[in-house]
Write a protein that holds these residues in place. Structure first.
Motif, PDB file in Angstrom:
ATOM      1  N   GLY A  83       0.807  -1.209   0.000  1.00  0.00           N
ATOM      2  CA  GLY A  83       0.000   0.000   0.000  1.00  0.00           C
ATOM      3  C   GLY A  83       0.840   1.258   0.000  1.00  0.00           C
ATOM      4  O   GLY A  83       2.063   1.223  -0.118  1.00  0.00           O
ATOM      5  N   ASP A  84       0.156   2.374   0.154  1.00  0.00           N
ATOM      6  CA  ASP A  84       0.789   3.687   0.188  1.00  0.00           C
ATOM      7  C   ASP A  84       0.943   4.088   1.658  1.00  0.00           C
ATOM      8  O   ASP A  84      -0.054   4.396   2.323  1.00  0.00           O
ATOM      9  CB  ASP A  84      -0.095   4.692  -0.558  1.00  0.00           C
ATOM     10  CG  ASP A  84       0.536   6.063  -0.664  1.00  0.00           C
ATOM     11  OD1 ASP A  84       1.187   6.506   0.305  1.00  0.00           O
ATOM     12  OD2 ASP A  84       0.370   6.712  -1.719  1.00  0.00           O
ATOM     13  N   PRO A  85       2.181   4.085   2.182  1.00  0.00           N
ATOM     14  CA  PRO A  85       2.362   4.351   3.611  1.00  0.00           C
ATOM     15  C   PRO A  85       1.876   5.729   4.048  1.00  0.00           C
ATOM     16  O   PRO A  85       1.316   5.873   5.138  1.00  0.00           O
ATOM     17  CB  PRO A  85       3.878   4.201   3.823  1.00  0.00           C
ATOM     18  CG  PRO A  85       4.491   4.272   2.467  1.00  0.00           C
ATOM     19  CD  PRO A  85       3.451   3.833   1.494  1.00  0.00           C
ATOM     20  N   ASP A  86       2.054   6.747   3.194  1.00  0.00           N
ATOM     21  CA  ASP A  86       1.615   8.093   3.566  1.00  0.00           C
ATOM     22  C   ASP A  86       0.095   8.171   3.680  1.00  0.00           C
ATOM     23  O   ASP A  86      -0.443   8.789   4.598  1.00  0.00           O
ATOM     24  CB  ASP A  86       2.106   9.121   2.544  1.00  0.00           C
ATOM     25  CG  ASP A  86       3.619   9.287   2.578  1.00  0.00           C
ATOM     26  OD1 ASP A  86       4.232   9.007   3.637  1.00  0.00           O
ATOM     27  OD2 ASP A  86       4.195   9.674   1.545  1.00  0.00           O
ATOM     28  N   LYS A  87      -0.588   7.532   2.728  1.00  0.00           N
ATOM     29  CA  LYS A  87      -2.060   7.583   2.761  1.00  0.00           C
ATOM     30  C   LYS A  87      -2.604   6.747   3.923  1.00  0.00           C
ATOM     31  O   LYS A  87      -3.568   7.138   4.588  1.00  0.00           O
ATOM     32  CB  LYS A  87      -2.643   7.080   1.439  1.00  0.00           C
ATOM     33  CG  LYS A  87      -2.156   7.788   0.195  1.00  0.00           C
ATOM     34  CD  LYS A  87      -2.492   9.255   0.195  1.00  0.00           C
ATOM     35  CE  LYS A  87      -2.162   9.925  -1.139  1.00  0.00           C
ATOM     36  NZ  LYS A  87      -0.765   9.804  -1.557  1.00  0.00           N
ATOM     37  N   LEU A  88      -1.975   5.584   4.178  1.00  0.00           N
ATOM     38  CA  LEU A  88      -2.420   4.771   5.304  1.00  0.00           C
ATOM     39  C   LEU A  88      -2.182   5.500   6.632  1.00  0.00           C
ATOM     40  O   LEU A  88      -3.013   5.441   7.544  1.00  0.00           O
ATOM     41  CB  LEU A  88      -1.705   3.417   5.303  1.00  0.00           C
ATOM     42  CG  LEU A  88      -2.124   2.477   4.175  1.00  0.00           C
ATOM     43  CD1 LEU A  88      -1.223   1.247   4.146  1.00  0.00           C
ATOM     44  CD2 LEU A  88      -3.589   2.056   4.310  1.00  0.00           C
ATOM     45  N   GLU A  89      -1.058   6.207   6.722  1.00  0.00           N
ATOM     46  CA  GLU A  89      -0.794   7.005   7.924  1.00  0.00           C
ATOM     47  C   GLU A  89      -1.898   8.037   8.128  1.00  0.00           C
ATOM     48  O   GLU A  89      -2.342   8.300   9.242  1.00  0.00           O
ATOM     49  CB  GLU A  89       0.561   7.698   7.801  1.00  0.00           C
ATOM     50  CG  GLU A  89       0.900   8.563   8.999  1.00  0.00           C
ATOM     51  CD  GLU A  89       2.231   9.286   8.865  1.00  0.00           C
ATOM     52  OE1 GLU A  89       2.581  10.032   9.778  1.00  0.00           O
ATOM     53  OE2 GLU A  89       2.922   9.101   7.830  1.00  0.00           O
ATOM     54  N   ARG A  90      -2.372   8.608   7.025  1.00  0.00           N
ATOM     55  CA  ARG A  90      -3.453   9.595   7.091  1.00  0.00           C
ATOM     56  C   ARG A  90      -4.730   8.965   7.660  1.00  0.00           C
ATOM     57  O   ARG A  90      -5.427   9.577   8.469  1.00  0.00           O
ATOM     58  CB  ARG A  90      -3.703  10.139   5.677  1.00  0.00           C
ATOM     59  CG  ARG A  90      -4.745  11.206   5.604  1.00  0.00           C
ATOM     60  CD  ARG A  90      -4.232  12.496   6.174  1.00  0.00           C
ATOM     61  NE  ARG A  90      -5.272  13.490   6.106  1.00  0.00           N
ATOM     62  CZ  ARG A  90      -5.457  14.407   7.021  1.00  0.00           C
ATOM     63  NH1 ARG A  90      -4.684  14.474   8.060  1.00  0.00           N
ATOM     64  NH2 ARG A  90      -6.428  15.282   6.908  1.00  0.00           N
ATOM     65  N   VAL A  91      -5.019   7.738   7.246  1.00  0.00           N
ATOM     66  CA  VAL A  91      -6.195   7.027   7.768  1.00  0.00           C
ATOM     67  C   VAL A  91      -6.075   6.865   9.283  1.00  0.00           C
ATOM     68  O   VAL A  91      -6.996   7.195  10.040  1.00  0.00           O
ATOM     69  CB  VAL A  91      -6.341   5.640   7.101  1.00  0.00           C
ATOM     70  CG1 VAL A  91      -7.417   4.817   7.805  1.00  0.00           C
ATOM     71  CG2 VAL A  91      -6.665   5.784   5.621  1.00  0.00           C
ATOM     72  N   PHE A  92      -4.916   6.362   9.740  1.00  0.00           N
ATOM     73  CA  PHE A  92      -4.739   6.101  11.167  1.00  0.00           C
ATOM     74  C   PHE A  92      -4.734   7.397  11.971  1.00  0.00           C
ATOM     75  O   PHE A  92      -5.262   7.454  13.082  1.00  0.00           O
ATOM     76  CB  PHE A  92      -3.456   5.308  11.407  1.00  0.00           C
ATOM     77  CG  PHE A  92      -3.363   4.040  10.596  1.00  0.00           C
ATOM     78  CD1 PHE A  92      -4.510   3.323  10.271  1.00  0.00           C
ATOM     79  CD2 PHE A  92      -2.143   3.567  10.133  1.00  0.00           C
ATOM     80  CE1 PHE A  92      -4.448   2.161   9.515  1.00  0.00           C
ATOM     81  CE2 PHE A  92      -2.070   2.408   9.378  1.00  0.00           C
ATOM     82  CZ  PHE A  92      -3.224   1.699   9.060  1.00  0.00           C
ATOM     83  N   ASP A  93      -4.152   8.437  11.402  1.00  0.00           N
ATOM     84  CA  ASP A  93      -4.146   9.744  12.051  1.00  0.00           C
ATOM     85  C   ASP A  93      -5.576  10.242  12.253  1.00  0.00           C
ATOM     86  O   ASP A  93      -5.947  10.713  13.332  1.00  0.00           O
ATOM     87  CB  ASP A  93      -3.341  10.736  11.202  1.00  0.00           C
ATOM     88  CG  ASP A  93      -3.227  12.105  11.844  1.00  0.00           C
ATOM     89  OD1 ASP A  93      -4.181  12.903  11.719  1.00  0.00           O
ATOM     90  OD2 ASP A  93      -2.191  12.387  12.479  1.00  0.00           O
ATOM     91  N   ASN A  94      -6.412  10.122  11.207  1.00  0.00           N
ATOM     92  CA  ASN A  94      -7.809  10.557  11.313  1.00  0.00           C
ATOM     93  C   ASN A  94      -8.562   9.775  12.381  1.00  0.00           C
ATOM     94  O   ASN A  94      -9.329  10.346  13.162  1.00  0.00           O
ATOM     95  CB  ASN A  94      -8.523  10.391   9.966  1.00  0.00           C
ATOM     96  CG  ASN A  94      -8.141  11.469   8.968  1.00  0.00           C
ATOM     97  OD1 ASN A  94      -7.639  12.532   9.338  1.00  0.00           O
ATOM     98  ND2 ASN A  94      -8.358  11.197   7.700  1.00  0.00           N
TER      99      ASN A  94
END
Length: 196
Positions: A83-94
């Protein structure tokens, strides 16, 4: 240099509050821009999800402390997805940001994750007011705000969960929410790592 410890503490807190407010505004601009484009492009790599989750949780420790929340991480080692680590980080951050905003002070925020069949399943649980079914059904809608007074105060545009859903689905996964007995649980399911 002439400031007392009390003054330093006061102004340090003001600076921290302003920095957190600025971070929220930047995140909102990110959300609005991404949602306006309606086309989130993924840069795919093999991602150590266990490490990513721990890193994101670590970044929240100051907010956990401020809100008097106790994080509990129950994450299986070696969880990997493509996956895309930056986008997944965004999910977890939200998801963690929502947990912090809506948790009862002094309660636990539990982040758990492990393999279940062909999927990696992550759960983000917090204690707080039970979300009524009619609001729960709309929680991933763009511009929907669970608490409009809080969102107005902090500048929330009601896009965080809609963006999270779009990102998860682009990864071939699902995200769901349930709420009962003064608890809220978001569940993210992603396919186990498999290089295409």
């Amino acid at each position: 240099p002439d400031m007392s410890l009390a003054q330093r503490a006061k102004y340090s807190k003001i600076a921290l509050d302003k920095a957190q407010r600025l971070e929220e505004l930047i995140n909102e601009f990110f959300d609005i821009t991404r949602f306006s484009l309606q086309n989130i492009e993924l840069e795919m790599h093999e991602v150590d999800l266990s490490m990513l989750l721990r890193q994101v949780a670590d970044e929240f420790y100051p907010i956990f402390e401020e809100k008097e929340l106790r994080p509990i991480l129950e994450i299986q080692d070696g969880l990997r997805v493509y996956g895309d680590p930056d986008k997944l980080e965004r999910v977890f951050d939200n998801l963690l940001r929502n947990a912090c905003h809506y948790s009862t002070p002094g309660s636990v925020v539990r982040i758990s994750g492990g393999e279940e069949g062909d999927s990696i399943v992550l759960r983000f649980l917090n204690s707080g007011r039970t979300i009524p079914p009619e609001k729960l059904a709309r929680i991933f809608d763009q511009f929907f705000r669970l608490d409009s007074s809080r969102a107005t105060r902090t500048g929330g545009a009601g896009l965080g969960l809609a963006i999270a859903k779009e990102i998860v689905e682009l990864h071939g996964g699902t995200i769901t929410a349930r709420s009962a007995d003064q608890e809220v649980v978001f569940t993210v399911s992603l396919p186990c790592s498999g290089m295409p």
